[in-house]
Design an enzyme around this catalytic site. Sequence first.
Site, PDB file in Angstrom:
ATOM      1  N   VAL A  63       3.229  -1.459   4.067  1.00  0.00           N
ATOM      2  CA  VAL A  63       3.672  -2.671   4.754  1.00  0.00           C
ATOM      3  C   VAL A  63       2.553  -3.170   5.659  1.00  0.00           C
ATOM      4  O   VAL A  63       2.023  -2.417   6.475  1.00  0.00           O
ATOM      5  CB  VAL A  63       4.948  -2.401   5.597  1.00  0.00           C
ATOM      6  CG1 VAL A  63       5.324  -3.628   6.423  1.00  0.00           C
ATOM      7  CG2 VAL A  63       6.108  -1.996   4.697  1.00  0.00           C
ATOM      8  N   ALA A 108      -0.451  -2.089  10.041  1.00  0.00           N
ATOM      9  CA  ALA A 108       0.134  -1.773   8.734  1.00  0.00           C
ATOM     10  C   ALA A 108       0.605  -0.324   8.750  1.00  0.00           C
ATOM     11  O   ALA A 108       0.314   0.428   9.695  1.00  0.00           O
ATOM     12  CB  ALA A 108      -0.899  -1.956   7.626  1.00  0.00           C
ATOM     13  N   LYS A 109       1.335   0.078   7.757  1.00  0.00           N
ATOM     14  CA  LYS A 109       1.695   1.494   7.605  1.00  0.00           C
ATOM     15  C   LYS A 109       2.063   1.741   6.162  1.00  0.00           C
ATOM     16  O   LYS A 109       2.510   0.841   5.455  1.00  0.00           O
ATOM     17  CB  LYS A 109       2.906   1.828   8.489  1.00  0.00           C
ATOM     18  CG  LYS A 109       3.030   3.296   8.801  1.00  0.00           C
ATOM     19  CD  LYS A 109       2.097   3.678   9.926  1.00  0.00           C
ATOM     20  CE  LYS A 109       2.232   5.112  10.343  1.00  0.00           C
ATOM     21  NZ  LYS A 109       1.659   5.318  11.677  1.00  0.00           N
ATOM     22  N   GLY A 110       1.877   2.987   5.730  1.00  0.00           N
ATOM     23  CA  GLY A 110       2.274   3.377   4.383  1.00  0.00           C
ATOM     24  C   GLY A 110       3.077   4.655   4.443  1.00  0.00           C
ATOM     25  O   GLY A 110       2.998   5.412   5.424  1.00  0.00           O
ATOM     26  N   ASP A 149      -1.596  10.157   8.792  1.00  0.00           N
ATOM     27  CA  ASP A 149      -0.427  10.142   9.668  1.00  0.00           C
ATOM     28  C   ASP A 149       0.316  11.461   9.385  1.00  0.00           C
ATOM     29  O   ASP A 149      -0.323  12.443   8.993  1.00  0.00           O
ATOM     30  CB  ASP A 149       0.427   8.890   9.390  1.00  0.00           C
ATOM     31  CG  ASP A 149       1.410   8.587  10.509  1.00  0.00           C
ATOM     32  OD1 ASP A 149       0.987   8.115  11.570  1.00  0.00           O
ATOM     33  OD2 ASP A 149       2.619   8.832  10.333  1.00  0.00           O
TER      34      ASP A 149
END
Length: 420
Positions: A63, A108-110, A149
Amino acid sequence: MPNTESSINPFETAKQQVDIVADLIGIDGGVREILKHPKRELTVNFPVKMDDGSVKVFTGHRVQYNMARGPTKGGIRYHPGVTLDEVRALAAWMTWKCAVVNIPYGGAKGGVVCDPKHMSKTELEHLTRRYASEIAGIIGPEIDIPAPDVYTDSQTMAWIMDTYSMQKGYSVPGVVTGKPLSLGGSEGRNEATGRGCAYVTREAAKDAGVRIKGGTVAVQGFGNAGSIAAKILYDEQGAKIIAASDSRGGIYKADGLNPHSVEEHKIKTGSVVGFPGAKAVSNEEVLEMKADVLIPAALENVITAKNADKIQAKIVSEAANGPTVPAADSVLHQKKIIVLPDILANAGGVTVSYFEWAQDIQGYYWPLNEVNSRLERVMVQSYNDVHKVAQERKVHHRTAAYVVAIQRVADAMRLRGMYP
Ligand code: GLU
């Protein structure tokens, strides 16, 4: 994770946080709506060949929340509990985090829904490479730059960098950060989240008259961020680490634990539990312990309306993302506990990620002391920016950090205007 209120949707929390600040600083309808929506999201379902020859289909997300201030930036997590709404919330928090430390990125992040603790290294490599190719079209040094992360690390980043580079036909170190040093990683990146957390904790303690030298610290979540924050507070600031925990339980020792030995024990046995000479305690007890500083350093939603009134620390320094739910925040505030919010307290990681990306793009690498002193400058400046707003507006530090961050993002959006 124990004590997690899984019913709390983190993206609802993230949107509420935007509303609170938008009300406070008067952000109008259109900009407010944009700030409550992710710009771009990609969900991929992809097959991975497992060691026993079977094929399993995994789901992953990426995202990109807001890119007004620059390319988007944020980690990738591997966890069985990953959901699209969690990734959206984490992507929003990355946007505010990059803005609060004033680095030129959006957020953003995944995430991939998987249980890395029950996968072999080969299976993890296959999963990583396939996920990387599935999202390759929307990542890149000028678009979106992933990083480690929860349950991903420098090896994961090396595989992503290699997969992306193979597709391009040349090496692209700037596509991810948190890489091993030999592949264009930065000195100090691995310990940056914990180090940044230790710096802002020190600054807040000075302002609040809380002693760190000889003061007591409890760490909930003795992983990368938590253990390193503990080691730096212990080695460089003379703090006494009285408790630590991980997903299997916690340990307590009134006259202090040596965090280096606890780490060695965890590497050997997989957990802090059973550390010689320490008393066994639960994760809840670690959170509710009488200590000068509490560092929640694991996952979201551990300080909730149920346990907030039992928190006894003077300073809560959020090394994890989203450990405190909004309902708990006001309770902590009433109790005059200083909460250093995640978007400030754990921003050291993405700050050194930014240094790593800048070094990759220039092909010119900095020594450790330069990385650490630049990190210290950024963290102290960011803490001061937030503390000033907290005092001026008489709000707690989380709201102040959001005011600083959202104002910066909204300013960038206003200056850019609306296309077309
Ligand atoms: N995953 C880390 C965070 O939540 C680091 C992100 C990055 O370095 O891009 O801040």
